[in-house]
Motif scaffolding. Structure first.
Motif, PDB file in Angstrom:
ATOM      1  N   GLN A 256      34.064  35.982  24.642  1.00 25.43           N
ATOM      2  CA  GLN A 256      33.186  35.758  25.785  1.00 25.43           C
ATOM      3  C   GLN A 256      33.718  34.649  26.695  1.00 25.43           C
ATOM      4  OE1 GLN A 256      30.684  38.081  26.197  1.00 25.43           O
ATOM      5  NE2 GLN A 256      31.806  38.836  24.411  1.00 25.43           N
ATOM      6  N   GLU A 257      34.297  33.629  26.095  1.00 29.23           N
ATOM      7  CA  GLU A 257      34.906  32.548  26.886  1.00 29.23           C
ATOM      8  C   GLU A 257      36.076  33.085  27.720  1.00 29.23           C
ATOM      9  OE1 GLU A 257      35.948  29.764  23.858  1.00 29.23           O
ATOM     10  OE2 GLU A 257      33.848  29.282  23.404  1.00 29.23           O
ATOM     11  N   VAL A 258      36.851  33.980  27.128  1.00 32.13           N
ATOM     12  CA  VAL A 258      37.987  34.571  27.843  1.00 32.13           C
ATOM     13  C   VAL A 258      37.495  35.340  29.057  1.00 32.13           C
ATOM     14  CG1 VAL A 258      39.770  36.368  27.712  1.00 32.13           C
ATOM     15  CG2 VAL A 258      39.576  34.653  25.904  1.00 32.13           C
ATOM     16  N   TYR A 259      36.479  36.174  28.896  1.00 36.22           N
ATOM     17  CA  TYR A 259      35.981  36.969  30.021  1.00 36.22           C
ATOM     18  C   TYR A 259      35.411  36.059  31.114  1.00 36.22           C
ATOM     19  CZ  TYR A 259      36.394  40.618  26.480  1.00 36.22           C
ATOM     20  OH  TYR A 259      36.863  41.452  25.496  1.00 36.22           O
ATOM     21  N   THR A 260      34.736  34.991  30.720  1.00 35.48           N
ATOM     22  CA  THR A 260      34.198  34.046  31.708  1.00 35.48           C
ATOM     23  C   THR A 260      35.329  33.413  32.518  1.00 35.48           C
ATOM     24  OG1 THR A 260      32.247  33.576  30.358  1.00 35.48           O
ATOM     25  CG2 THR A 260      32.850  31.931  32.012  1.00 35.48           C
ATOM     26  N   MET A 261      36.406  33.028  31.836  1.00 36.20           N
ATOM     27  CA  MET A 261      37.543  32.441  32.552  1.00 36.20           C
ATOM     28  C   MET A 261      38.225  33.477  33.438  1.00 36.20           C
ATOM     29  SD  MET A 261      39.336  29.718  29.920  1.00 36.20           S
ATOM     30  CE  MET A 261      39.248  30.679  28.396  1.00 36.20           C
ATOM     31  N   LEU A 262      38.400  34.691  32.951  1.00 39.37           N
ATOM     32  CA  LEU A 262      39.070  35.723  33.734  1.00 39.37           C
ATOM     33  C   LEU A 262      38.275  36.104  34.970  1.00 39.37           C
ATOM     34  CD1 LEU A 262      40.461  38.113  30.973  1.00 39.37           C
ATOM     35  CD2 LEU A 262      41.782  36.612  32.463  1.00 39.37           C
ATOM     36  N   ASP A 263      36.953  36.042  34.874  1.00 38.36           N
ATOM     37  CA  ASP A 263      36.105  36.415  36.015  1.00 38.36           C
ATOM     38  C   ASP A 263      36.432  35.595  37.266  1.00 38.36           C
ATOM     39  OD1 ASP A 263      34.761  38.365  34.607  1.00 38.36           O
ATOM     40  OD2 ASP A 263      33.005  37.130  34.156  1.00 38.36           O
ATOM     41  N   GLN A 264      36.964  34.389  37.070  1.00 44.36           N
ATOM     42  CA  GLN A 264      37.316  33.527  38.209  1.00 44.36           C
ATOM     43  C   GLN A 264      38.544  34.039  38.959  1.00 44.36           C
ATOM     44  OE1 GLN A 264      37.605  29.303  36.962  1.00 44.36           O
ATOM     45  NE2 GLN A 264      36.773  29.988  34.992  1.00 44.36           N
ATOM     46  N   TYR A 265      39.295  34.950  38.349  1.00 44.93           N
ATOM     47  CA  TYR A 265      40.589  35.356  38.903  1.00 44.93           C
ATOM     48  C   TYR A 265      40.656  36.843  39.253  1.00 44.93           C
ATOM     49  CZ  TYR A 265      42.225  30.749  37.613  1.00 44.93           C
ATOM     50  OH  TYR A 265      42.383  29.385  37.534  1.00 44.93           O
ATOM     51  N   VAL A 266      39.522  37.504  39.260  1.00 44.57           N
ATOM     52  CA  VAL A 266      39.526  38.950  39.511  1.00 44.57           C
ATOM     53  C   VAL A 266      40.207  39.286  40.832  1.00 44.57           C
ATOM     54  CG1 VAL A 266      38.060  40.952  39.950  1.00 44.57           C
ATOM     55  CG2 VAL A 266      37.512  39.401  38.066  1.00 44.57           C
ATOM     56  N   SER A 267      40.030  38.444  41.840  1.00 37.90           N
ATOM     57  CA  SER A 267      40.627  38.722  43.152  1.00 37.90           C
ATOM     58  C   SER A 267      42.151  38.726  43.107  1.00 37.90           C
ATOM     59  CB  SER A 267      40.141  37.691  44.178  1.00 37.90           C
ATOM     60  OG  SER A 267      40.585  36.381  43.830  1.00 37.90           O
ATOM     61  N   LEU A 268      42.738  38.100  42.086  1.00 35.13           N
ATOM     62  CA  LEU A 268      44.200  38.047  41.966  1.00 35.13           C
ATOM     63  C   LEU A 268      44.760  39.139  41.060  1.00 35.13           C
ATOM     64  CD1 LEU A 268      44.879  34.199  41.563  1.00 35.13           C
ATOM     65  CD2 LEU A 268      45.035  35.580  43.641  1.00 35.13           C
ATOM     66  N   PHE A 269      43.897  39.877  40.384  1.00 36.36           N
ATOM     67  CA  PHE A 269      44.379  40.883  39.439  1.00 36.36           C
ATOM     68  C   PHE A 269      45.191  41.957  40.154  1.00 36.36           C
ATOM     69  CE2 PHE A 269      40.639  40.537  36.169  1.00 36.36           C
ATOM     70  CZ  PHE A 269      41.060  39.260  35.837  1.00 36.36           C
ATOM     71  N   PRO A 270      46.327  42.358  39.608  1.00 35.48           N
ATOM     72  CA  PRO A 270      46.991  43.569  40.115  1.00 35.48           C
ATOM     73  C   PRO A 270      46.053  44.762  39.948  1.00 35.48           C
ATOM     74  CG  PRO A 270      48.396  42.346  38.586  1.00 35.48           C
ATOM     75  CD  PRO A 270      47.039  41.737  38.486  1.00 35.48           C
ATOM     76  N   ALA A 271      46.165  45.728  40.845  1.00 34.63           N
ATOM     77  CA  ALA A 271      45.203  46.834  40.883  1.00 34.63           C
ATOM     78  C   ALA A 271      44.998  47.523  39.527  1.00 34.63           C
ATOM     79  CB  ALA A 271      45.615  47.847  41.945  1.00 34.63           C
ATOM     80  N   PRO A 272      46.048  47.859  38.784  1.00 39.69           N
ATOM     81  CA  PRO A 272      45.803  48.552  37.498  1.00 39.69           C
ATOM     82  C   PRO A 272      45.000  47.705  36.513  1.00 39.69           C
ATOM     83  CG  PRO A 272      48.097  48.770  38.165  1.00 39.69           C
ATOM     84  CD  PRO A 272      47.480  47.745  39.062  1.00 39.69           C
TER      85      PRO A 272
END
Length: 198
Positions: A102-118
């Motif tokens: 859950q901590e990982v998903y919370t941290m990743l949520d901050q960077y969704v705009s930078l994710f490569p499309a796939p």
């Protein structure tokens, strides 16, 4: 290594975590388009993969899958290593694996705009079905093997891989236990080196 190990070996740094998780979707010089912390995660991911692929214990684990899956044997071993990490009580005690996911998903949520499309398209499924926690169960490994087959150019089935995993479970666990402490030490040294350059 697969997603759980790459997340765990990001050492709770959100930017490094993001780059480490989506590194496989970043090709060539595109890695330099990201902020320094994310770029460090991409570099760390690639260093972890190289260390893993070149380690003699990984070579032994690959032999279990090689006769049937050849060049893809390493992809199955990556998933297997995540299974044993998920069940490693020295790394995740009690309910810690679920909390960590859950901590990982919370941290990743901050960077969704930078994710490569796939990766952006895949991430909601990872989060909804908690893939990181799913590595703990054998059924989660079976699903992950199916994912390896779907993403491959030449494979048609993963049932044999799962059978080989179950038949050689103890040997594969010994490979993990021999290998992971060395990987963790290597990843930490690399992480600190990259942080000093940011």
């Amino acid at each position: 290594m697969n997603y759980l190990a790459h997340a765990y070996l990001s050492f709770n740094d959100p930017a490094v975590l993001a780059g480490n998780l989506f590194s496989d979707f970043v090709k060539g010089k595109k890695q330099f388009d990201y902020p320094a912390g994310v770029h460090a995660g991409i570099v760390l991911h690639r260093a972890i993969d190289t260390f893993t692929d070149e380690h003699p214990t990984t070579a032994a684990a690959k032999e279990i899958f090689r006769s049937r899956y050849r060049l893809y044997s390493g992809a199955f071993v990556d998933v297997v290593y995540d299974h044993f990490l998920a069940n490693d009580r020295q790394q995740f005690t009690g309910n810690r694996l679920f909390e960590f996911s859950q901590e990982v998903y919370t941290m990743l949520d901050q960077y969704v705009s930078l994710f490569p499309a796939p990766f952006r398209e895949m991430y909601p499924y990872m989060k909804q079905y908690n893939w990181l926690y799913g590595y703990r169960q054998r059924v989660g490994i079976e699903h992950s093997f199916e994912g390896v087959v779907r993403r491959s150019a030449y494979l048609t089935e993963g049932h044999t891989a799962f059978r080989l995993f179950e038949e050689n479970y103890d040997e594969l666990q010994r490979c993990y236990e021999s290998f992971f402490p060395a990987l963790k030490a290597f990843a930490w040294t690399t992480f600190e080196s990259l942080n000093s350059k940011k």
